[in-house]
Design a protein around this motif. Structure first.
Motif, PDB file in Angstrom:
ATOM      1  N   GLU A  50      -7.270 -26.682 -96.608  1.00 39.05           N
ATOM      2  CA  GLU A  50      -6.647 -26.807 -97.920  1.00 39.05           C
ATOM      3  C   GLU A  50      -5.981 -28.169 -98.087  1.00 39.05           C
ATOM      4  O   GLU A  50      -6.030 -28.771 -99.158  1.00 39.05           O
ATOM      5  CB  GLU A  50      -5.630 -25.692 -98.130  1.00 39.05           C
ATOM      6  CG  GLU A  50      -4.906 -25.760 -99.447  1.00 39.05           C
ATOM      7  CD  GLU A  50      -5.819 -25.653-100.647  1.00 39.05           C
ATOM      8  OE1 GLU A  50      -5.510 -26.292-101.673  1.00 39.05           O
ATOM      9  OE2 GLU A  50      -6.842 -24.943-100.567  1.00 39.05           O
ATOM     10  N   VAL A  51      -5.354 -28.661 -97.028  1.00 41.53           N
ATOM     11  CA  VAL A  51      -4.714 -29.983 -97.090  1.00 41.53           C
ATOM     12  C   VAL A  51      -5.769 -31.065 -97.286  1.00 41.53           C
ATOM     13  O   VAL A  51      -5.568 -32.010 -98.053  1.00 41.53           O
ATOM     14  CB  VAL A  51      -3.882 -30.246 -95.816  1.00 41.53           C
ATOM     15  CG1 VAL A  51      -3.429 -31.689 -95.738  1.00 41.53           C
ATOM     16  CG2 VAL A  51      -2.686 -29.321 -95.768  1.00 41.53           C
ATOM     17  N   ILE A  52      -6.898 -30.935 -96.614  1.00 40.58           N
ATOM     18  CA  ILE A  52      -7.953 -31.942 -96.726  1.00 40.58           C
ATOM     19  C   ILE A  52      -8.546 -31.954 -98.130  1.00 40.58           C
ATOM     20  O   ILE A  52      -8.725 -33.011 -98.730  1.00 40.58           O
ATOM     21  CB  ILE A  52      -9.059 -31.691 -95.684  1.00 40.58           C
ATOM     22  CG1 ILE A  52      -8.515 -31.964 -94.287  1.00 40.58           C
ATOM     23  CG2 ILE A  52     -10.277 -32.558 -95.958  1.00 40.58           C
ATOM     24  CD1 ILE A  52      -9.445 -31.521 -93.193  1.00 40.58           C
ATOM     25  N   THR A  53      -8.867 -30.805 -98.669  1.00 39.68           N
ATOM     26  CA  THR A  53      -9.561 -30.755 -99.958  1.00 39.68           C
ATOM     27  C   THR A  53      -8.613 -30.785-101.144  1.00 39.68           C
ATOM     28  O   THR A  53      -9.048 -31.022-102.264  1.00 39.68           O
ATOM     29  CB  THR A  53     -10.441 -29.503-100.059  1.00 39.68           C
ATOM     30  OG1 THR A  53      -9.616 -28.344 -99.878  1.00 39.68           O
ATOM     31  CG2 THR A  53     -11.528 -29.535 -99.017  1.00 39.68           C
ATOM     32  N   GLY A  54      -7.327 -30.547-100.939  1.00 43.59           N
ATOM     33  CA  GLY A  54      -6.372 -30.622-102.039  1.00 43.59           C
ATOM     34  C   GLY A  54      -6.099 -32.060-102.409  1.00 43.59           C
ATOM     35  O   GLY A  54      -5.679 -32.866-101.583  1.00 43.59           O
ATOM     36  N   LEU A  55      -6.342 -32.406-103.644  1.00 44.82           N
ATOM     37  CA  LEU A  55      -6.221 -33.799-104.075  1.00 44.82           C
ATOM     38  C   LEU A  55      -4.893 -34.061-104.774  1.00 44.82           C
ATOM     39  O   LEU A  55      -4.763 -35.012-105.530  1.00 44.82           O
ATOM     40  CB  LEU A  55      -7.378 -34.146-105.010  1.00 44.82           C
ATOM     41  CG  LEU A  55      -8.772 -34.048-104.384  1.00 44.82           C
ATOM     42  CD1 LEU A  55      -9.833 -34.309-105.424  1.00 44.82           C
ATOM     43  CD2 LEU A  55      -8.890 -35.023-103.241  1.00 44.82           C
ATOM     44  N   ASP A  56      -3.891 -33.231-104.525  1.00 37.56           N
ATOM     45  CA  ASP A  56      -2.608 -33.411-105.192  1.00 37.56           C
ATOM     46  C   ASP A  56      -1.702 -34.381-104.435  1.00 37.56           C
ATOM     47  O   ASP A  56      -0.580 -34.633-104.865  1.00 37.56           O
ATOM     48  CB  ASP A  56      -1.907 -32.072-105.376  1.00 37.56           C
ATOM     49  CG  ASP A  56      -1.760 -31.293-104.094  1.00 37.56           C
ATOM     50  OD1 ASP A  56      -2.261 -31.743-103.065  1.00 37.56           O
ATOM     51  OD2 ASP A  56      -1.138 -30.213-104.129  1.00 37.56           O
ATOM     52  N   GLY A  57      -2.144 -34.930-103.316  1.00 36.44           N
ATOM     53  CA  GLY A  57      -1.382 -35.945-102.595  1.00 36.44           C
ATOM     54  C   GLY A  57      -0.229 -35.412-101.775  1.00 36.44           C
ATOM     55  O   GLY A  57       0.723 -36.123-101.507  1.00 36.44           O
TER      56      GLY A  57
END
Length: 63
Positions: A50-57
């Motif tokens: 989730e951290v890798i694919t989450g683009l919210d920075g």
């Protein structure tokens, strides 16, 4: 920066973080893991994905 470059960079950093976590937890075969350790490993991997694919920075919050 483009989104795909952020995913690649965060992916490489998360692989390093997960590798360090794995080394700290110790070596065990899958057959030697308890149910709790097995579920914890899957959960940590899911959080990493989730951290890798989450683009919210929010990379540091995920780590």
């Amino acid at each position: 920066m483009s989104d795909w470059l952020l995913v690649i960079i965060s992916g490489l950093l998360m692989v390093l973080v997960l590798f360090v976590c794995t080394k700290l937890l110790g070596k065990k075969q899958i057959s030697q893991l308890s149910f709790f350790e097995y579920v914890t490993g899957i959960t940590i991997g899911s959080i990493g994905a989730e951290v890798i694919t989450g683009l919210d920075g929010q990379f540091l919050q995920g780590v």
